[in-house]
Design an enzyme around this catalytic site. Structure first.
Site, PDB file in Angstrom:
ATOM      1  N   GLY A  48      38.739  42.470  51.425  1.00 25.50           N
ATOM      2  CA  GLY A  48      40.052  42.635  51.066  1.00 25.50           C
ATOM      3  C   GLY A  48      39.611  41.581  49.933  1.00 25.50           C
ATOM      4  O   GLY A  48      39.754  40.694  48.611  1.00 25.50           O
ATOM      5  N   HIS A  49      38.815  42.709  48.535  1.00 24.51           N
ATOM      6  CA  HIS A  49      38.813  42.058  47.813  1.00 24.51           C
ATOM      7  C   HIS A  49      37.585  43.036  46.897  1.00 24.51           C
ATOM      8  O   HIS A  49      37.340  43.983  46.178  1.00 24.51           O
ATOM      9  CB  HIS A  49      36.852  41.047  46.956  1.00 24.51           C
ATOM     10  CG  HIS A  49      37.142  40.938  45.908  1.00 24.51           C
ATOM     11  ND1 HIS A  49      36.083  41.190  44.734  1.00 24.51           N
ATOM     12  CD2 HIS A  49      36.876  39.069  45.514  1.00 24.51           C
ATOM     13  CE1 HIS A  49      36.357  40.224  43.907  1.00 24.51           C
ATOM     14  NE2 HIS A  49      36.105  39.694  44.240  1.00 24.51           N
ATOM     15  N   PHE A  50      39.095  43.729  46.253  1.00 27.47           N
ATOM     16  CA  PHE A  50      40.254  44.082  46.311  1.00 27.47           C
ATOM     17  C   PHE A  50      41.215  45.456  47.044  1.00 27.47           C
ATOM     18  O   PHE A  50      40.494  46.505  46.529  1.00 27.47           O
ATOM     19  CB  PHE A  50      40.947  43.838  45.239  1.00 27.47           C
ATOM     20  CG  PHE A  50      40.398  42.867  44.080  1.00 27.47           C
ATOM     21  CD1 PHE A  50      42.023  41.155  44.895  1.00 27.47           C
ATOM     22  CD2 PHE A  50      39.664  42.944  43.380  1.00 27.47           C
ATOM     23  CE1 PHE A  50      40.897  40.486  44.103  1.00 27.47           C
ATOM     24  CE2 PHE A  50      39.808  41.176  43.159  1.00 27.47           C
ATOM     25  CZ  PHE A  50      40.109  40.456  43.119  1.00 27.47           C
TER      26      PHE A  50
END
Length: 149
Positions: A48-50
């Site tokens: 999620g990052h990224f």
């Protein structure tokens, strides 16, 4: 003094995915440490990052520095954070600066020196580098609390 992952796990309560120190290459108990975090694409935060440009979150670099600092702060004591009789809390971060992104494949070199170590509060000067380049630095403060049964 050097520590492998088994010795680190004997000293810290953290486990996957929050254990952020893989190896200690230099340690002077009560004074300083140099540790390593190998950053891989398998880290859970990269989903999620990224997803299109994976970057290690700065807060996790600070956490890794605090974990490294805990290792040398308790080496001379009978009680260690992994004993479950105490907690070692990150309570302050001053002057944090992030100079470059940390990405999969980087080897994060974590360096911390003691500014003050007491029975209840510890302060450190800490920095993280990759290939000799400064990626992050901060003054870190941690509190030591004995846990009640």
């Amino acid at each position: 003094m050097e520590l492998d992952i088994k010795q680190i796990m004997e000293r810290l309560p953290h486990r996957f995915p929050m254990l952020l120190v893989d190896r200690v290459i230099e340690m002077v108990p009560g004074k300083s440490i140099v540790a390593i975090k190998n950053v891989t694409m398998n880290e859970p935060f990269f989903t999620g990052h990224f997803p299109h440009h994976p970057v290690m979150p700065g807060v996790l670099i600070i956490e890794a520095l605090a974990q490294a600092a805990a290792l040398f702060s308790f080496e001379d004591n009978d009680v260690k954070p992994a004993d479950k009789k105490m907690a070692y809390y990150l309570v302050g971060v001053d002057g944090a600066r992030f100079r470059r992104p940390v990405v999969p494949g980087d080897q994060l070199r974590l360096e911390a020196t003691a500014d003050k170590i007491s029975r209840s509060i510890c302060r450190y000067n800490a920095k993280a580098t990759v290939d000799g380049h400064l990626v992050a630095e901060a003054k870190i403060m941690c509190a030591i609390r004995v846990l009640e049964d």
